[in-house]
Design a protein around this motif. Sequence first.
Motif, PDB file in Angstrom:
ATOM      1  N   ALA A 129      -6.793 -88.976 -21.512  1.00 21.18           N
ATOM      2  CA  ALA A 129      -5.703 -88.399 -20.720  1.00 21.18           C
ATOM      3  C   ALA A 129      -4.907 -89.480 -20.013  1.00 21.18           C
ATOM      4  N   GLU A 130      -5.620 -90.495 -19.509  1.00 15.36           N
ATOM      5  CA  GLU A 130      -4.958 -91.603 -18.815  1.00 15.36           C
ATOM      6  C   GLU A 130      -4.074 -92.404 -19.770  1.00 15.36           C
ATOM      7  N   LEU A 131      -4.595 -92.701 -20.965  1.00 12.26           N
ATOM      8  CA  LEU A 131      -3.839 -93.496 -21.935  1.00 12.26           C
ATOM      9  C   LEU A 131      -2.601 -92.768 -22.434  1.00 12.26           C
ATOM     10  N   SER A 132      -2.728 -91.485 -22.635  1.00 19.40           N
ATOM     11  CA  SER A 132      -1.603 -90.711 -23.179  1.00 19.40           C
ATOM     12  C   SER A 132      -0.429 -90.632 -22.216  1.00 19.40           C
ATOM     13  N   GLU A 192     -12.581-100.866 -25.571  1.00 22.43           N
ATOM     14  CA  GLU A 192     -13.421 -99.727 -25.954  1.00 22.43           C
ATOM     15  C   GLU A 192     -12.582 -98.615 -26.581  1.00 22.43           C
ATOM     16  N   GLN A 193     -11.501 -99.008 -27.261  1.00 16.21           N
ATOM     17  CA  GLN A 193     -10.617 -98.037 -27.902  1.00 16.21           C
ATOM     18  C   GLN A 193     -10.435 -98.413 -29.365  1.00 16.21           C
ATOM     19  N   LEU A 222      -5.611 -93.072 -31.316  1.00 15.10           N
ATOM     20  CA  LEU A 222      -6.924 -93.611 -30.984  1.00 15.10           C
ATOM     21  C   LEU A 222      -8.019 -92.590 -31.260  1.00 15.10           C
ATOM     22  N   GLU A 223      -9.235 -93.073 -31.409  1.00  9.77           N
ATOM     23  CA  GLU A 223     -10.359 -92.216 -31.778  1.00  9.77           C
ATOM     24  C   GLU A 223     -10.609 -91.122 -30.741  1.00  9.77           C
ATOM     25  N   ASN A 224     -10.322 -91.411 -29.473  1.00 10.05           N
ATOM     26  CA  ASN A 224     -10.579 -90.415 -28.425  1.00 10.05           C
ATOM     27  C   ASN A 224      -9.484 -89.367 -28.309  1.00 10.05           C
ATOM     28  N   THR A 283      -2.782 -91.308 -27.682  1.00  7.09           N
ATOM     29  CA  THR A 283      -1.768 -91.964 -28.500  1.00  7.09           C
ATOM     30  C   THR A 283      -1.000 -92.958 -27.646  1.00  7.09           C
ATOM     31  N   LEU A 284      -0.866 -94.188 -28.161  1.00 11.86           N
ATOM     32  CA  LEU A 284      -0.021 -95.197 -27.537  1.00 11.86           C
ATOM     33  C   LEU A 284       1.127 -95.500 -28.490  1.00 11.86           C
ATOM     34  N   SER A 285       2.257 -95.924 -27.949  1.00 10.04           N
ATOM     35  CA  SER A 285       3.401 -96.195 -28.812  1.00 10.04           C
ATOM     36  C   SER A 285       4.124 -97.456 -28.368  1.00 10.04           C
ATOM     37  N   GLY A 286       4.865 -98.052 -29.299  1.00 12.15           N
ATOM     38  CA  GLY A 286       5.615 -99.260 -28.991  1.00 12.15           C
ATOM     39  C   GLY A 286       6.831 -99.397 -29.890  1.00 12.15           C
TER      40      GLY A 286
END
Length: 531
Positions: free
Chosen positions: A203-206, A285-286, A301-303, A306-309
């Motif tokens: 949730a934090e990464l998204s 750890e991702q 990511l496995e968890n 989603t990250l974007s660039g």
Amino acid sequence: MLDANLKKQLDTYLQNIITPIELSVSVDDSPKSQELNELATEIAEMSPHISLNWNQAQRTPSMSIAQTGVPPRISFAGLPMGHEFTSLVLALLHSGGHPSKTDPALLEQIRHLDGEYHFETYISLSCQNCPDVVQALNLMATVNPNITHVMIDGALFQDEVEERQIMSVPSVYLNGQLFGQGRMTLPEIINKVDANASKRKAAELSKQEPYEVLIVGGGPAGAAAAIYAARKGIRTALVAERFGGQVMDTMGIENFISVNYTEGPKLVASLEEHVKEYDVDVFTEQQAVSLTEGDYVKIGLENGATLSGRSVILATGARWREMNVPGEQQYRGKGVAYCPHCDGPLFKGKRVAVIGGGNSGIEAAIDLAGIVEHVTVLEFADTLRADEVLQRKARSMPNIDIIKSAQTTEVRGDGNKVIGLTYTDRETQESKQVDVAGIFVQIGLIPNTDWLKGGPLKLSKHGEIEIDSRGTTSIPNVFAAGDVTNVPFKQIIIAMGAGSTAALGAFDHLIRTPAPAKAAVQQNEKQAETA
């Protein structure tokens, strides 16, 4: 026990102890017990805050560390020297009230873990990965009173090693059950025992806004790319399973220009420290599982996050190649190993095999020959590929046999552990057997691109990412660097240069490509979701 230089360093560290601590030592008449007793006595004499007592513990020799008047939660079964001396120093400091530099959020997470956690870690003093696990679990035991940890030197407690069929270090047990094997970081351990940690992290990464450069991979190539990108003043992030990648498993490094000798973990620590000097968001750890092309490239990511660039640099490196023969997976960690430095001491006095006659294979054989009874090297080709100086050294050692034109066809076991292997003589086609207790596989690397297969990115026939001189891939805003690519030579220093090249290539792409309007990007995403 401690030489003058080591004593001087330790004395400096012990000045940081502010809370009285007690060392509880269990010894007998054995030589290692006497060494541990001498070490404990010397440490106690160096600080007025350290007292010493003797008792009979479950394992002898052993030493426990705790604040005075508090039941000990950290123990060392064996002599914590070699790679584990740092683990001992940190245990003394943290038990004595010196604060850890660990992320406060992680410390808070440890404090709030519910339940009883009794960890045991079997190590070898030559294992460069073991201290990371020992130090992480010791810290957890310091922070949470419901956690205990004991480090166990497998070479000294062979009965336990045999009973638990331990053939790979570090091997961690939790409440009597196998918890994990191999190098683990503190966050990995915490996330494994904290069931809700993965969802919170996802949730934090998204919530992260798109980056201008998003780097996937934390080895030399990824670290170099992060530094070069951040120095350009653009928003940069690095996401990886672990910082350091394959280098963390490398013992001696003698070809890193300007440094005569270093070790993998030391180099990784320097890389991480250098990256953290810049404004780089680092997420470890991702594991990346998908890539979606677009104006903003998406990394799934496995968890579930989603990250974007606007640009992405892939630097996921490579891993040890496996034999892919029957029995290999069944006996992995039960005699089949990939790190001779880590697991070699567990086979003291036994017969082992090394698969592969390149530099890594012959170096492994030479190292193991000083520990085990006998080493058999099996090479598929009719000639060895190792440097001549290594071949001469191996041939000079009486307990090394080299078999060429040998194709390993099966790992044999008794259901619990390896008992031998079968190979085919490629000249006569005769099937032969070698009785060994351990098999060390040293046959090269394969790129970490499984997650990219079948996707939009072009890969070579060997599964490597194809790049040009600027690190550009078949997708204009996706770059790649290091061992994961089709560069002909896989070396640390080459990977660093390639990472720098990819970052400069990405920056050049960004300044020549107009940033997509956010509204347009959101519209495209909605259309893609409904298509």
